[in-house]
Design a protein around this motif. Structure first.
Motif, mmCIF file in Angstrom:
data_model
loop_
_atom_site.group_PDB
_atom_site.id
_atom_site.type_symbol
_atom_site.label_atom_id
_atom_site.label_comp_id
_atom_site.label_asym_id
_atom_site.label_seq_id
_atom_site.Cartn_x
_atom_site.Cartn_y
_atom_site.Cartn_z
ATOM 1 N N ASP A 85 1.391 2.033 -1.250
ATOM 2 C CA ASP A 85 0.182 3.190 -1.518
ATOM 3 C C ASP A 85 -1.060 2.323 -1.147
ATOM 4 N N TRP A 86 -0.958 1.631 0.073
ATOM 5 C CA TRP A 86 -1.783 1.153 1.193
ATOM 6 C C TRP A 86 -3.135 1.905 1.102
ATOM 7 N N GLU A 87 -2.651 2.507 1.108
ATOM 8 C CA GLU A 87 -4.063 4.033 1.596
ATOM 9 C C GLU A 87 -5.411 4.064 0.820
ATOM 10 N N ARG A 88 -4.974 4.095 -0.412
ATOM 11 C CA ARG A 88 -5.721 4.085 -1.627
ATOM 12 C C ARG A 88 -6.650 2.055 -2.313
ATOM 13 N N ILE A 89 -6.082 1.480 -1.518
ATOM 14 C CA ILE A 89 -6.229 0.424 -2.307
ATOM 15 C C ILE A 89 -7.562 -0.543 -1.493
ATOM 16 N N ASP A 90 -8.276 -0.151 -1.542
ATOM 17 C CA ASP A 90 -9.446 -1.323 -0.388
ATOM 18 C C ASP A 90 -9.465 -2.782 -0.912
ATOM 19 N N LEU A 91 -8.648 -3.174 -1.852
ATOM 20 C CA LEU A 91 -9.378 -4.941 -2.197
ATOM 21 C C LEU A 91 -7.522 -4.707 -1.973
ATOM 22 N N VAL A 92 -7.678 -6.237 -1.714
ATOM 23 C CA VAL A 92 -6.855 -7.223 -2.501
ATOM 24 C C VAL A 92 -7.115 -8.413 -3.142
ATOM 25 N N ILE A 93 -7.065 -8.458 -4.318
ATOM 26 C CA ILE A 93 -7.306 -9.880 -5.046
ATOM 27 C C ILE A 93 -6.180 -10.622 -4.883
ATOM 28 N N LEU A 94 -5.808 -11.928 -4.184
ATOM 29 C CA LEU A 94 -4.970 -13.025 -3.661
ATOM 30 C C LEU A 94 -4.692 -13.908 -4.360
ATOM 31 N N ALA A 104 -8.808 -10.769 -0.678
ATOM 32 C CA ALA A 104 -10.461 -11.520 -1.386
ATOM 33 C C ALA A 104 -8.987 -12.953 -1.705
ATOM 34 N N ILE A 105 -9.446 -13.721 -1.584
ATOM 35 C CA ILE A 105 -8.804 -14.898 -2.238
ATOM 36 C C ILE A 105 -9.080 -15.459 -3.178
ATOM 37 N N SER A 106 -8.304 -15.957 -3.847
ATOM 38 C CA SER A 106 -8.853 -16.206 -5.604
ATOM 39 C C SER A 106 -7.731 -17.666 -6.113
ATOM 40 N N SER A 107 -8.717 -18.517 -5.645
ATOM 41 C CA SER A 107 -8.324 -20.188 -6.383
ATOM 42 C C SER A 107 -9.021 -20.601 -7.148
ATOM 43 N N GLY A 108 -8.761 -21.252 -8.336
ATOM 44 C CA GLY A 108 -9.096 -22.101 -8.844
ATOM 45 C C GLY A 108 -9.565 -23.885 -7.993
ATOM 46 N N TYR A 109 -8.964 -23.777 -6.972
ATOM 47 C CA TYR A 109 -9.386 -25.054 -5.766
ATOM 48 C C TYR A 109 -10.434 -24.184 -5.056
ATOM 49 N N ALA A 130 -5.505 -24.388 3.834
ATOM 50 C CA ALA A 130 -4.505 -22.966 3.586
ATOM 51 C C ALA A 130 -5.449 -22.032 3.296
ATOM 52 N N LEU A 131 -6.428 -22.613 2.642
ATOM 53 C CA LEU A 131 -7.693 -21.444 1.903
ATOM 54 C C LEU A 131 -8.211 -21.129 3.479
ATOM 55 N N GLU A 132 -8.812 -22.866 4.209
ATOM 56 C CA GLU A 132 -9.462 -22.186 5.219
ATOM 57 C C GLU A 132 -8.400 -21.691 6.296
ATOM 58 N N GLN A 133 -7.623 -21.645 6.708
ATOM 59 C CA GLN A 133 -6.656 -20.691 7.688
ATOM 60 C C GLN A 133 -6.589 -19.391 6.788
ATOM 61 N N LEU A 134 -6.546 -19.200 6.053
ATOM 62 C CA LEU A 134 -6.267 -17.241 5.651
ATOM 63 C C LEU A 134 -7.978 -17.154 5.875
ATOM 64 N N LEU A 135 -9.076 -18.092 5.699
ATOM 65 C CA LEU A 135 -11.074 -17.342 5.777
ATOM 66 C C LEU A 135 -10.685 -16.991 7.648
ATOM 67 N N ALA A 136 -10.213 -18.212 8.686
ATOM 68 C CA ALA A 136 -9.993 -17.962 10.292
ATOM 69 C C ALA A 136 -9.492 -16.939 10.761
ATOM 70 N N ARG A 137 -8.197 -16.219 9.439
ATOM 71 C CA ARG A 137 -7.321 -15.491 9.873
ATOM 72 C C ARG A 137 -8.082 -13.677 9.364
ATOM 73 N N GLY A 138 -9.081 -14.534 8.306
ATOM 74 C CA GLY A 138 -9.959 -12.706 8.284
ATOM 75 C C GLY A 138 -9.896 -12.283 6.884
ATOM 76 N N ALA A 139 -9.257 -13.407 6.168
ATOM 77 C CA ALA A 139 -9.762 -12.611 4.180
ATOM 78 C C ALA A 139 -11.134 -12.748 4.708
ATOM 79 N N ALA A 140 -11.069 -11.876 3.486
ATOM 80 C CA ALA A 140 -12.226 -11.049 3.033
ATOM 81 C C ALA A 140 -13.535 -12.217 2.646
ATOM 82 N N GLY A 141 -13.403 -13.186 1.932
ATOM 83 C CA GLY A 141 -13.717 -14.361 1.176
ATOM 84 C C GLY A 141 -13.132 -14.655 -0.192
#
Length: 118
Positions: A41-50, A76-81, A86-97
């Motif tokens: 269903d990716w065409e209907r999903i505008d944002l993933v909170i991961l 969007a990366i969701s984290s309690g940390y 790992a978080l910095e790498q995902l942001l560098a690879r294009g995570a929205a925030g």
């Protein structure tokens, strides 16, 4: 919005908050299910909170699988940390925030709006 998190309370709360803001929300209890749902269903999903830490498929691996389906996927990366390599790498690879857990309605609303407009 697709919310991928292995914690039931986080999924239920996040879904309720996002639906209260007017968004349509799908949820998945882990990376494997999230990737399957996104693939169908990716065409209907505008944002993933991961979520970053999940037992079946961790955040970085799920991120890579989602990006393989759609290289323009907003994740969007969701984290309690507060950070980490790992978080910095995902942001560098294009995570929205990043959306920090625990969610508050105001912060969730602001961050999602920014990422969708972004």
């Amino acid at each position: 919005i697709l919310l991928i998190d292995d914690e039931p309370l986080v999924r239920e709360t996040g879904k309720a908050l996002l639906e209260g803001l007017g968004y349509t929300v799908w949820t998945a209890a882990g990376g494997v299910g999230g990737v399957e749902l996104y693939r169908s269903d990716w065409e209907r999903i505008d944002l993933v909170i991961l979520d970053m830490i999940m037992p079946d498929l961790a955040g970085p691996e799920t991120f890579a699988a989602l990006m393989a389906i759609n290289p323009h996927c907003r994740i969007a990366i969701s984290s309690g940390y507060s950070g980490g390599d790992a978080l910095e790498q995902l942001l560098a690879r294009g995570a929205a925030g990043v959306i920090t857990k625990p969610y508050t309605l105001g912060e969730l609303s602001r961050r999602v709006w920014q990422m969708l407009r972004g």
